[in-house]
Scaffold this motif. Structure first.
Motif, PDB file in Angstrom:
ATOM      1  N   GLY A  28       0.819  -1.209   0.000  1.00 28.64           N
ATOM      2  CA  GLY A  28       0.000   0.000   0.000  1.00 28.64           C
ATOM      3  C   GLY A  28       0.852   1.258   0.000  1.00 28.64           C
ATOM      4  O   GLY A  28       0.542   2.232  -0.699  1.00 28.64           O
ATOM      5  N   ILE A  29       1.941   1.242   0.767  1.00 28.82           N
ATOM      6  CA  ILE A  29       2.862   2.382   0.784  1.00 28.82           C
ATOM      7  C   ILE A  29       3.485   2.582  -0.587  1.00 28.82           C
ATOM      8  O   ILE A  29       3.576   3.707  -1.097  1.00 28.82           O
ATOM      9  N   ASP A  30       3.912   1.488  -1.209  1.00 27.51           N
ATOM     10  CA  ASP A  30       4.554   1.594  -2.522  1.00 27.51           C
ATOM     11  C   ASP A  30       3.573   2.057  -3.589  1.00 27.51           C
ATOM     12  O   ASP A  30       3.935   2.812  -4.495  1.00 27.51           O
ATOM     13  N   ASP A  31       2.335   1.628  -3.487  1.00 28.86           N
ATOM     14  CA  ASP A  31       1.307   2.076  -4.434  1.00 28.86           C
ATOM     15  C   ASP A  31       1.095   3.581  -4.347  1.00 28.86           C
ATOM     16  O   ASP A  31       0.796   4.245  -5.346  1.00 28.86           O
ATOM     17  N   GLU A  32       1.283   4.120  -3.138  1.00 31.32           N
ATOM     18  CA  GLU A  32       1.057   5.555  -2.932  1.00 31.32           C
ATOM     19  C   GLU A  32       2.291   6.386  -3.251  1.00 31.32           C
ATOM     20  O   GLU A  32       2.191   7.457  -3.861  1.00 31.32           O
ATOM     21  N   PHE A  33       3.467   5.885  -2.888  1.00 31.78           N
ATOM     22  CA  PHE A  33       4.674   6.717  -2.985  1.00 31.78           C
ATOM     23  C   PHE A  33       5.652   6.273  -4.082  1.00 31.78           C
ATOM     24  O   PHE A  33       6.638   6.963  -4.331  1.00 31.78           O
ATOM     25  N   HIS A  34       5.400   5.138  -4.704  1.00 35.70           N
ATOM     26  CA  HIS A  34       6.104   4.724  -5.924  1.00 35.70           C
ATOM     27  C   HIS A  34       7.631   4.727  -5.775  1.00 35.70           C
ATOM     28  O   HIS A  34       8.323   5.612  -6.266  1.00 35.70           O
ATOM     29  N   SER A  35       8.141   3.682  -5.138  1.00 33.10           N
ATOM     30  CA  SER A  35       9.591   3.538  -4.991  1.00 33.10           C
ATOM     31  C   SER A  35      10.280   3.249  -6.322  1.00 33.10           C
ATOM     32  O   SER A  35      11.479   3.504  -6.474  1.00 33.10           O
ATOM     33  N   GLY A  36       9.530   2.684  -7.258  1.00 34.59           N
ATOM     34  CA  GLY A  36      10.125   2.298  -8.534  1.00 34.59           C
ATOM     35  C   GLY A  36      10.801   0.944  -8.496  1.00 34.59           C
ATOM     36  O   GLY A  36      11.432   0.521  -9.471  1.00 34.59           O
ATOM     37  N   VAL A  37      10.670   0.234  -7.382  1.00 34.74           N
ATOM     38  CA  VAL A  37      11.289  -1.086  -7.204  1.00 34.74           C
ATOM     39  C   VAL A  37      10.225  -2.161  -7.360  1.00 34.74           C
ATOM     40  O   VAL A  37       9.165  -2.088  -6.732  1.00 34.74           O
ATOM     41  N   ALA A  38      10.506  -3.148  -8.185  1.00 36.49           N
ATOM     42  CA  ALA A  38       9.567  -4.248  -8.364  1.00 36.49           C
ATOM     43  C   ALA A  38       9.514  -5.103  -7.098  1.00 36.49           C
ATOM     44  O   ALA A  38      10.548  -5.441  -6.524  1.00 36.49           O
ATOM     45  N   ASP A  39       8.293  -5.420  -6.654  1.00 35.03           N
ATOM     46  CA  ASP A  39       8.080  -6.275  -5.488  1.00 35.03           C
ATOM     47  C   ASP A  39       8.809  -5.738  -4.258  1.00 35.03           C
ATOM     48  O   ASP A  39       9.578  -6.447  -3.597  1.00 35.03           O
ATOM     49  N   LEU A  40       8.563  -4.469  -3.952  1.00 30.33           N
ATOM     50  CA  LEU A  40       9.248  -3.816  -2.835  1.00 30.33           C
ATOM     51  C   LEU A  40       9.136  -4.587  -1.518  1.00 30.33           C
ATOM     52  O   LEU A  40      10.137  -4.728  -0.814  1.00 30.33           O
ATOM     53  N   PRO A  41       7.951  -5.087  -1.127  1.00 30.88           N
ATOM     54  CA  PRO A  41       7.863  -5.773   0.162  1.00 30.88           C
ATOM     55  C   PRO A  41       8.852  -6.931   0.286  1.00 30.88           C
ATOM     56  O   PRO A  41       9.392  -7.176   1.369  1.00 30.88           O
ATOM     57  N   ARG A  42       9.091  -7.624  -0.806  1.00 31.22           N
ATOM     58  CA  ARG A  42      10.039  -8.738  -0.771  1.00 31.22           C
ATOM     59  C   ARG A  42      11.484  -8.236  -0.727  1.00 31.22           C
ATOM     60  O   ARG A  42      12.320  -8.783   0.000  1.00 31.22           O
ATOM     61  N   VAL A  43      11.771  -7.191  -1.470  1.00 31.78           N
ATOM     62  CA  VAL A  43      13.132  -6.658  -1.550  1.00 31.78           C
ATOM     63  C   VAL A  43      13.607  -6.143  -0.198  1.00 31.78           C
ATOM     64  O   VAL A  43      14.771  -6.329   0.177  1.00 31.78           O
ATOM     65  N   ILE A  44      12.729  -5.505   0.552  1.00 32.10           N
ATOM     66  CA  ILE A  44      13.137  -4.861   1.794  1.00 32.10           C
ATOM     67  C   ILE A  44      13.056  -5.782   3.006  1.00 32.10           C
ATOM     68  O   ILE A  44      13.423  -5.377   4.115  1.00 32.10           O
ATOM     69  N   LYS A  45      12.589  -7.004   2.806  1.00 30.82           N
ATOM     70  CA  LYS A  45      12.394  -7.900   3.945  1.00 30.82           C
ATOM     71  C   LYS A  45      13.695  -8.074   4.723  1.00 30.82           C
ATOM     72  O   LYS A  45      14.732  -8.384   4.169  1.00 30.82           O
ATOM     73  N   GLY A  46      13.626  -7.846   6.027  1.00 30.51           N
ATOM     74  CA  GLY A  46      14.774  -8.000   6.908  1.00 30.51           C
ATOM     75  C   GLY A  46      15.589  -6.727   7.100  1.00 30.51           C
ATOM     76  O   GLY A  46      16.479  -6.695   7.942  1.00 30.51           O
ATOM     77  N   MET A  47      15.275  -5.668   6.325  1.00 32.37           N
ATOM     78  CA  MET A  47      16.010  -4.415   6.459  1.00 32.37           C
ATOM     79  C   MET A  47      15.442  -3.582   7.596  1.00 32.37           C
ATOM     80  O   MET A  47      14.265  -3.677   7.927  1.00 32.37           O
ATOM     81  N   THR A  48      16.282  -2.734   8.184  1.00 34.38           N
ATOM     82  CA  THR A  48      15.790  -1.794   9.183  1.00 34.38           C
ATOM     83  C   THR A  48      14.995  -0.691   8.487  1.00 34.38           C
ATOM     84  O   THR A  48      15.218  -0.395   7.304  1.00 34.38           O
TER      85      THR A  48
END
Length: 220
Positions: A28-48
């Motif tokens: 939902g955050i990515d849909d609103e703010f558009h990081s430009g990264v495919a599958d952001l929730p998976r990419v950031i998993k485990g990051m602070t």
């Protein structure tokens, strides 16, 4: 059992069933703010959170709004133990094996966790959160810190993880890495860990302990 071995647990997706909820929040955050990264929730998993904001939402105003959305989502979250978690933690306690919780979550998230799951932190002899380290996963610092707090050589520690960043951190710390497949799937996790399990209910504790206390393990 003497303290010549320890278990270091990740939190989300390993001990508590929260990853699907976080995926929805971050999508939902990515849909609103558009990081430009495919599958952001998976990419950031485990990051602070600090690293996520710095890398994918660097604009200060956007970063502030993203953090607000995340905190609002976390406030609504309900936490529950993953299947087999309480049984595994109880067994390790009975065996006298030191345990640490090593999570990328910040103090705000930890406060929410303590409120919604009273007593969860009492399982652990040490807790390392994202605010306690300079470099988050995949840097080994979080797991090295957990091992140090327990007074156990990292090479005699078992890291239990479900995220690629955490798996890398565990290996770089020199630990034996157990991978949980529920979040990313066995085909992703198994080649990267010392042993993979689909559920905490399946973990063969004695086999793991024998391997760690035996001839050592190869690094992936």
């Amino acid at each position: 059992m003497t303290h010549d071995i320890a278990f270091l647990f990740d939190l989300d997706g390993v001990l508590i069933d929260s990853e699907r909820r976080y995926t929805r929040i971050w999508q939902g955050i990515d849909d609103e703010f558009h990081s430009g990264v495919a599958d952001l929730p998976r990419v950031i998993k485990g990051m602070t959170l600090q690293n996520i904001l710095a890398e994918y939402f660097p604009d200060p105003e956007v970063s502030k709004q993203v953090e607000e959305r995340l905190l609002a989502g976390e406030e609504k979250m309900e936490y529950a133990y993953m299947p087999g978690a309480e049984r595994l933690l109880t067994r390790l306690k009975e065996m006298g094996v030191p345990m640490a919780l090593v999570t990328s979550s910040d103090e705000v998230k930890m406060a929410s966790l303590r409120k919604k799951m009273p007593g969860i932190l009492s399982w652990f002899d040490a807790v390392v959160d994202g605010d306690m380290v300079t470099h988050g996963k995949p840097d080994p610092e979080p797991y090295l810190t957990g091992a140090r707090l327990l007074g156990v050589d990292p090479r005699n520690c078992v890291v239990v993880e479900d995220a690629l960043t955490g798996i890398e951190a565990g290996h770089r710390a020199g630990a034996y890495v157990v991978g949980m497949t529920d979040t990313l799937g066995r085909e992703v996790i198994e080649p990267r860990v010392d042993v993979a399990y689909d559920s905490l209910e399946d973990i063969d504790l004695q086999s793991i302990i024998n391997k760690v206390k035996g001839a050592g393990h190869e690094q992936h």
